[in-house]
Motif scaffolding. Structure first.
Motif, short mmCIF file in Angstrom:
data_model
loop_
_atom_site.label_atom_id
_atom_site.label_comp_id
_atom_site.label_asym_id
_atom_site.label_seq_id
_atom_site.Cartn_x
_atom_site.Cartn_y
_atom_site.Cartn_z
N ILE A 16 0.74 -1.22 -0.69
CA ILE A 16 -0.09 0.12 0.54
C ILE A 16 0.97 1.37 -0.41
O ILE A 16 1.61 1.53 1.32
CB ILE A 16 -1.10 -0.11 0.72
N THR A 18 1.05 4.97 0.20
CA THR A 18 0.11 6.15 0.40
C THR A 18 0.87 7.34 0.82
O THR A 18 2.22 8.10 0.97
CB THR A 18 -0.58 5.99 1.76
N GLN A 80 4.96 3.44 -5.86
CA GLN A 80 3.46 2.89 -6.51
C GLN A 80 4.73 1.07 -6.60
O GLN A 80 4.58 0.43 -6.31
CB GLN A 80 3.24 2.60 -6.97
N LEU A 96 -4.08 0.24 -3.37
CA LEU A 96 -3.99 1.87 -3.23
C LEU A 96 -4.79 1.98 -2.47
O LEU A 96 -5.54 1.83 -1.26
CB LEU A 96 -5.15 2.56 -4.20
N ASP A 97 -4.35 3.24 -1.17
CA ASP A 97 -4.62 3.75 -0.37
C ASP A 97 -5.90 4.79 0.22
O ASP A 97 -6.31 4.41 0.95
CB ASP A 97 -3.99 4.75 0.63
N LYS A 98 -6.86 4.30 -1.00
CA LYS A 98 -7.94 4.64 -1.21
C LYS A 98 -9.15 3.85 -1.41
O LYS A 98 -10.41 4.00 -1.75
CB LYS A 98 -8.47 5.94 -2.01
N ASP A 99 -8.48 2.38 -1.46
CA ASP A 99 -9.64 1.58 -1.90
C ASP A 99 -9.82 0.42 -0.61
O ASP A 99 -9.06 0.79 0.71
CB ASP A 99 -9.40 0.85 -2.92
N PRO A 153 -5.15 -0.30 -10.76
CA PRO A 153 -4.39 -1.33 -10.07
C PRO A 153 -4.70 -1.27 -9.27
O PRO A 153 -3.39 -2.64 -8.87
CB PRO A 153 -3.41 0.71 -9.62
N SER A 154 -5.12 -0.99 -8.21
CA SER A 154 -5.68 -2.07 -7.00
C SER A 154 -5.62 -3.37 -7.23
O SER A 154 -6.88 -4.01 -8.71
CB SER A 154 -7.07 -1.79 -6.32
N SER A 217 -7.81 13.50 -7.22
CA SER A 217 -6.65 13.19 -7.12
C SER A 217 -5.39 13.94 -6.55
O SER A 217 -5.08 15.29 -7.10
CB SER A 217 -6.44 12.34 -8.44
#
Length: 346
Positions: A16, A18, A80, A96-99, A153-154, A217
């Motif tokens: 992850i 971030t 990443q 990803l840190d938002k998923d 990406p996730s 973003s």
């Protein structure tokens, strides 16, 4: 890079990257840790956040959590890519840190990795629980079936030893080389090393459109002409993918087919896909632009420019191999233009 926690070996490392997303990365980490398996670990690579991300992650206290802090902010792309080499897992999976994830499906995903030992793949989040795994043989089959897909990406996963072998940080952490899609290049090269797969259960859950609209973003600003979903961005991506295909040890006819597929994919995304993005208020807000209507006339102009520039740039590629004749490619693309794109511009 400094380490705040460390642990032993595992099957899967959730990687992850971030930056300043304490409100989403901490719940995400807690969500993953709801899976009580000792075969998983989490590596969070913090890119010099100025909020209290580190303090809150330290408070979790689970030995399966590894927190790394970059000593300087190297940019999102480097973070990443580099995080995929961290940790002890046999496999690295990007998150990803938002998923988010569904911890109830994680045991099935771990069992899949343990049982089938794929070289690489990704997790599809559109399919229902129980959907079968899609498998691809090493080489051309995997490249045709799943590589260069521009998937969210996730959910990308990679055998970590292979990532070390192909030197991903040295080769795929510069925007001029890979754009916003570094994982596609890694996945293609790992598909040449072993079988690949698409795990078709929604273990990874991307952020909602409402969430995207609420938080802009940090890494992509669509005011730039070459933002990844703009026509110019899609052209650049298709050309980068084509150059990479020519670098792979593949038969000439396979290379030609893969390059044409990248052309067709980019043409579709730069026209019909672009129109869809520009009509979506939440996506536009996330990428710092206002939505607008893309006319049919504009789409035709985009398609014409894309065709011309792709052929010109393809001809100029210098990868030390023979390239398909640009005239043949032009005839091919014109023949298929109406069939693949024309149906969508109505």
């Amino acid at each position: 890079m400094t380490t705040l926690h460390r642990r032993g070996a595992s099957l899967l490392t959730f990687c992850i990257p971030t930056y300043n997303r304490v409100g989403s990365v901490v719940p995400l980490v807690r969500r993953v840790l709801e899976c009580d398996s000792d075969e998983i670990e989490i590596v969070v690579a913090d890119n010099c956040s100025t909020d209290d991300t580190l303090a809150q992650l330290e408070s979790i206290g689970d030995p399966r959590l590894v927190v790394l802090r970059n000593t300087v902010n190297r940019g999102a792309l480097f973070n990443q890519v580099n995080v995929l080499l961290q940790g002890s897992g046999i496999y690295s999976a990007l998150l990803l840190d938002k998923d988010s994830v569904d911890p109830a499906i994680l045991p099935a995903f771990l069992d899949f990795l343990r049982r089938e030992s794929p070289s690489t793949g990704y997790c599809e989040y559109h399919q229902p629980v129980g959907s079968p795994v899609r498998r691809f043989q090493q080489g051309a089959d995997a490249l045709k079936g799943m590589a260069y897909s521009c998937h969210h990406p996730s959910g990308y996963f990679f055998r970590k030893a292979d990532l070390h072998d192909i030197r991903i940080v040295e080769r795929f952490s510069e925007h001029a080389v890979v754009g916003n899609f570094p994982f596609e290049f890694m996945q293609a090269e790992l598909a040449m090393r072993g079988p690949a797969a698409i795990f078709q259960e929604p273990v990874f859950v991307p952020e909602s459109l409402a969430g995207a609209k609420a938080v802009k973003s940090f890494t992509i600003n669509a005011m730039k002409e070459d933002a990844f979903f703009s026509p110019k961005g899609r052209l650049n991506t298709a050309v980068r993918f084509s150059a990479h295909i020519y670098s792979l040890p593949l038969p000439r006819e396979t290379q030609k087919q893969l390059v044409f597929d990248r052309f067709a994919q980019g043409l579709w995304l730069s026209t019909v896909g672009y129109r869809s993005v520009m009509a979506n208020e939440a996506i536009c807000e996330h990428y710092h632009i206002a939505p607008r209507r893309v006319s049919r006339l504009e789409l035709i102009s985009i398609a014409t420019t894309y065709l011309r520039d792709f052929v010109a740039q393809l001809k100029s590629l210098r990868q030390g191999v023979d390239h398909p004749d640009s005239g043949d490619l032009l005839l091919d693309t014109v023949r298929r233009l109406v069939r693949r794109v024309g149906r969508g511009i109505t």
